[in-house]
Design an enzyme around this catalytic site. Sequence first.
Site, PDB file in Angstrom:
ATOM      1  CG  ASN A  46      -1.914  -1.114   1.193  1.00  0.00           C
ATOM      2  OD1 ASN A  46      -2.411  -1.481   0.133  1.00  0.00           O
ATOM      3  ND2 ASN A  46      -2.216  -1.676   2.348  1.00  0.00           N
ATOM      4  CG  HIS A 132     -11.205  -1.937   6.788  1.00  0.00           C
ATOM      5  ND1 HIS A 132     -10.730  -1.811   8.068  1.00  0.00           N
ATOM      6  CD2 HIS A 132     -10.227  -2.557   6.082  1.00  0.00           C
ATOM      7  CE1 HIS A 132      -9.508  -2.321   8.138  1.00  0.00           C
ATOM      8  NE2 HIS A 132      -9.179  -2.771   6.946  1.00  0.00           N
ATOM      9  CD  GLU A 175     -13.812   0.749   2.924  1.00  0.00           C
ATOM     10  OE1 GLU A 175     -13.076   0.574   1.931  1.00  0.00           O
ATOM     11  OE2 GLU A 175     -14.042  -0.134   3.753  1.00  0.00           O
ATOM     12  CB  SER A 179      -9.845  -1.703   1.356  1.00  0.00           C
ATOM     13  OG  SER A 179     -10.837  -2.564   1.875  1.00  0.00           O
ATOM     14  CG  ASP A 204     -12.036   4.146   5.962  1.00  0.00           C
ATOM     15  OD1 ASP A 204     -11.012   4.543   5.380  1.00  0.00           O
ATOM     16  OD2 ASP A 204     -12.042   3.177   6.758  1.00  0.00           O
ATOM     17  CG  HIS A 207      -7.497   1.984   0.299  1.00  0.00           C
ATOM     18  ND1 HIS A 207      -6.323   1.281   0.296  1.00  0.00           N
ATOM     19  CD2 HIS A 207      -8.287   1.400   1.232  1.00  0.00           C
ATOM     20  CE1 HIS A 207      -6.409   0.286   1.166  1.00  0.00           C
ATOM     21  NE2 HIS A 207      -7.592   0.338   1.746  1.00  0.00           N
ATOM     22  CE  LYS A 238      -4.436   0.502   4.352  1.00  0.00           C
ATOM     23  NZ  LYS A 238      -5.770   0.362   4.875  1.00  0.00           N
TER      24      LYS A 238
HETATM   25  C1  LIG Z   1      -6.275  -0.193   6.128  1.00  0.00           C
HETATM   26  C2  LIG Z   1      -7.611   0.324   6.412  1.00  0.00           C
HETATM   27  C3  LIG Z   1      -7.944   0.806   7.687  1.00  0.00           C
HETATM   28  C4  LIG Z   1      -7.019   0.662   8.857  1.00  0.00           C
HETATM   29  O1  LIG Z   1      -5.902   1.481   8.766  1.00  0.00           O
HETATM   30  P1  LIG Z   1      -4.579   1.108   9.549  1.00  0.00           P
HETATM   31  O2  LIG Z   1      -3.873   2.403   9.679  1.00  0.00           O
HETATM   32  O3  LIG Z   1      -3.847   0.112   8.728  1.00  0.00           O
HETATM   33  O4  LIG Z   1      -4.999   0.551  10.876  1.00  0.00           O
HETATM   34  C5  LIG Z   1      -9.178   1.374   7.870  1.00  0.00           C
HETATM   35  N1  LIG Z   1     -10.073   1.451   6.860  1.00  0.00           N
HETATM   36  C6  LIG Z   1      -9.796   0.970   5.636  1.00  0.00           C
HETATM   37  C7  LIG Z   1     -10.809   1.079   4.549  1.00  0.00           C
HETATM   38  C8  LIG Z   1      -8.564   0.381   5.372  1.00  0.00           C
HETATM   39  O5  LIG Z   1      -8.296  -0.128   4.171  1.00  0.00           O
END
Ligand SMILES: *Cc1c(COP(=O)(O)O)cnc(C)c1O
Length: 390
Positions: A46, A132, A175, A179, A204, A207, A238
Amino acid sequence: MKQEQWIDRLRTEWDREQRTRCIDVYPSVGGLFRDAHREWLNLSSNDYLNLARHPDVIAASEAALHAYGAGATASRLVTGTLPPHEQLEHALAEHKGYPTAVLFGSGYMTNAGTIPALVGRGDAVFADRLVHASIIDAVTLSRARLYRFHHNEADHLDTLLKKHNGGGRRLVVTESVFSMDGDLAPLREIAEIAEQRNAMILIDEAHATGVFGPNGKGRIAELGLQEQINISMGTLSKGLAGYGGFAACSDRVRALLINRARTLIFTTALPPAVAGSALGALAVVEKEPGLGETLLRRADHFRNRLREAGLDTMRSESQIIPIRVGDNAAALSLSRRLRAEGILAVPIRPPTVPQGRARLRLSLTLAHTEEDLVRAADAIVTCARKEGRL
Ligand SMILES: *Cc1c(COP(=O)(O)O)cnc(C)c1O
């Protein structure tokens, strides 16, 4: 020990379904690396903007390490908040176009702390079916009721909001870039419906951060939806290549989180070097505006090459490109074949994705040149043919 034998029975079951997981060790991070034997093209990282080993990012992290030491040694509310934490919250708020931001230990902890601060018993969360695991866990922790709307279907969200308006607080969660599918949520429609139905909304941007929008500010900024969306959460792990998470929000929500978010209150603040690396990464993203665009353009070319060969890349429109395979054994087998070619494409199986939807999830990074990606696409097509997938 005898009391542990139940675990063996579970493992037998996992083995039968080809979904036992294990941990491998890799010699380095990023989209491209060498070990003693060969060069690897890592299509499962990522590190979208190739910043994990960027000299400015490492220098910023080192500077904070030397200035403040190895750990924050206390929680945010005690004596753990140091200048890099405060600077980072300011920088993130400005980057995302929100009045303020609250820093958490990770993206997972951001969701796990923020959602239960906003809703509780008697309230309701309306989440896309594919959100997620951290969001699902957060809703469980909150004790609010969970209603899941069909993936990316704003109309279904509207129907659920109309039906379930029992008086408690309501929160919509989705999101901006998914993801595992790499497709995009209809943010404008969803924000409009939430507003009409008087529900709060959290997006969220794990990404999208660093990749979408002007200077990688994310899709909320790209669409100018900050006024409609209460909370823009993101991760530093990421596109920004470090570790940590954040919620960009109003001053009011910040006050709530500081007083109520248990994953902020009952845990130690991020190590200063980690906050420093995020500051370094944000500075690079601000200074070099075209990074996300370049990545998305390369992803388009790569995806088209796979699609033209007949592979199913689902509805991907981002740097995340799934190749749909279906059953677990087939996904594992295709992944193994690619590994023999020096390409890392990790199979994603249930419960991370729904039953029968096993896939390879490819993520592109700026470490991959156009030539690397042509080579990778051709190798994937060749391997898929040998596997009888085409
Ligand atoms: C990776 C991810 C998270 C968590 O993030 P981290 O910093 O790795 O704990 C939360 N939401 C989504 C959609 C993700 O892909």
